[in-house]
Design an enzyme around this catalytic site. Sequence first.
Site, PDB file in Angstrom:
ATOM      1  CB  SER A   1      -0.932   0.000   1.210  1.00  0.00           C
ATOM      2  OG  SER A   1      -1.792  -1.107   1.173  1.00  0.00           O
TER       3      SER A   1
ATOM      4  CB  CYS B   1      27.324   9.855  11.964  1.00  0.00           C
ATOM      5  SG  CYS B   1      26.041   8.847  12.722  1.00  0.00           S
TER       6      CYS B   1
ATOM      7  CG  ASP C   1       0.652  -0.319  -4.704  1.00  0.00           C
ATOM      8  OD1 ASP C   1       1.592  -0.560  -5.489  1.00  0.00           O
ATOM      9  OD2 ASP C   1      -0.056  -1.200  -4.209  1.00  0.00           O
TER      10      ASP C   1
ATOM     11  CE  LYS D   1      -0.141  -8.781  -9.711  1.00  0.00           C
ATOM     12  NZ  LYS D   1       0.759  -9.171  -8.599  1.00  0.00           N
TER      13      LYS D   1
END
Length: 652
Positions: A30, A418, A33, A109
């Site tokens: 999600s 660092c 996308d 799919k």
Amino acid sequence: MKKRIKELTDLLNRYRYDYYTKDAPSVSDSDYDKLYRELVTLEQSYPEYVLQDSPTQQVGGTILKGFEKYRHQYPLFSLQDAFSREELDAFDKRVKAEFPNATYLAELKIDGLSISLSYENGFLQVGATRGDGNIGENITENIKKIKDIPHQLSEPLTITVRGEAYMSRQSFKAINEARQENGETEFANPRNAAAGTLRQLDTSVVAKRQLATFLYQEASPTARNQQNEVLAELADLGFSVNPYYQLTSSMDEIWDFIKTIEAKRDQLAYDIDGVVIKVNSLAMQEELGFTVKAPRWAIAYKFPAEEKEAEILSVDWTVGRTGVVTPTANLTPVQLAGTTVSRATLHNVDYIAEKDIRIGDTVIVYKAGDIIPAVLNVVMSKRNQQEVMLIPKLCPSCGSELVHFEDEVALRCINPLCPSLIQRSLEHFASRDAMNITGLGPAIVEKLFLAGFVHDVADIYQLTKEDFMQLDGIKEKSADKLLAAIEASKSNSAEKLLFGLGIRHIGSKVSRLILEVYGDISALLTAKEEEIARIDGLGSTIAQSLTQYFEQKTAAILVDELKTAGVNMHYSGQKVNSDAALFGLTVVLTGKLNQLNRNEAKDKLEALGAKVTGSVSKKTDLVIAGSDAGSKLEKAKSLGIRIEDEDWLRKF
């Protein structure tokens, strides 16, 4: 906008590498996308800022070593994604505008690993992974261990077919139970298990794990006219074909099919993550063609992500190689998509502020399939005076003050000394996409750094066997292997070195584009910003970042140290030939070619310096039209674009 497009391109490319190459996704579907769609929207609004290495211009992943590379005769493309009925209707409208009578075939799919199988006279010759769509890995011996893949077809055909290799849920459960008993790390999900299995060097392991396949495409020329006929022929030839599909011209019926499948997906013996809708006519498919990345005749509807509630217990802040500080939430454990989840990304400080996320909050955590989880939002109805999250002002690694630039969403440590930044930079340099130093992973890098043996990437090439032997857990054999891997990395082509330096905005594809022009790392020390900016697909942001890096005295010293150590500075690929006959032209192929197939014509055009695209626009310079050319030819005529035929192309 240019800067945001670049940020999204770099971020999405990193996520793509984790997903396709490492089979270890680092962001949810999600979230990916959402970022991808933002990039698409920006690129459509500002096409002049589209970068060569944009994920919208790419397919699949990169190549791991361990298997021989295999160049696909017929490229494998990704699919355009859809997440709503509206997007499917828009796809239908685009198709019906050219072919009002078009019908569609909707197929499941499968959530597995794409494979390509090539047969000669009916006998299996090559089984390969997708890779980047053009070059995959030759995994033929492993493919032969999958029981439902025929070694000999029922007919003596020369054919290339495509499909998905997957692991059933039952096999996945049994394998993880065995791994748990043996004290081994469990696979996160069936897809990762299938991918890891196909990359096994021991073929007996593949045989034991009982992978299976579904085939769905004939990539080579076929006498069939429709996609449903292709599925029938594949079944007749002896391949496994998924029984769930629907043929229709109605998007309403396709939507009903999607909802039916979504409701019963948990009852299937294997994982799926959506439904693919294809134009059924192969002739229409050919005429609709492709974008740079995907066919115009297909779209993949993806199911929504699974969501669960969890409580945030605490937050860890970590420093990446570019200094970006990333927050990760520690959660009360929840079961999500078949795995126990106890950590989830919070992305960045702006995301935390936008969602008002606090310690002790009950949050929605989501995870699609095999993706690492993220926090979606807070369940405000369950908030009870939770602790406001303290955003760090100092770097958790070095204690330096963190900065939050106006044009960025993340906190950043800008201290070049660092420890975390240095270690992440060393890890990046040794990674597969960069110098590919096998065995030199995060744990070894940390030990070397803490022991004071390495402070920059050039120090890697000064390491001795005695240095490694002083580290805990490193024996003589391991030390020898590490030194051999370091030595082997010296002969890498220079684009891997350039990418390995970790220069901001310089990804692996951009590195190749730069060195196609300059040829040698040393030449970049004196390269001019305006010259770099003129390279197709780059622009001023990349040019500025590159020149700022190489203008530093430390960069010249580092390059000299690497050169002295014997690290190759020269690009081994083909340099750009600006004298090629069609150099810089954008060309579209349309219609049926009589002497050349599409791939041969495309290869010839690219060899002549052209960029081949799938659609006609104002940016198109030339259209090669075969017989029965349709709408693309008409559009080219209306735009006044130069048109030539196949005979013209064959003269070169």
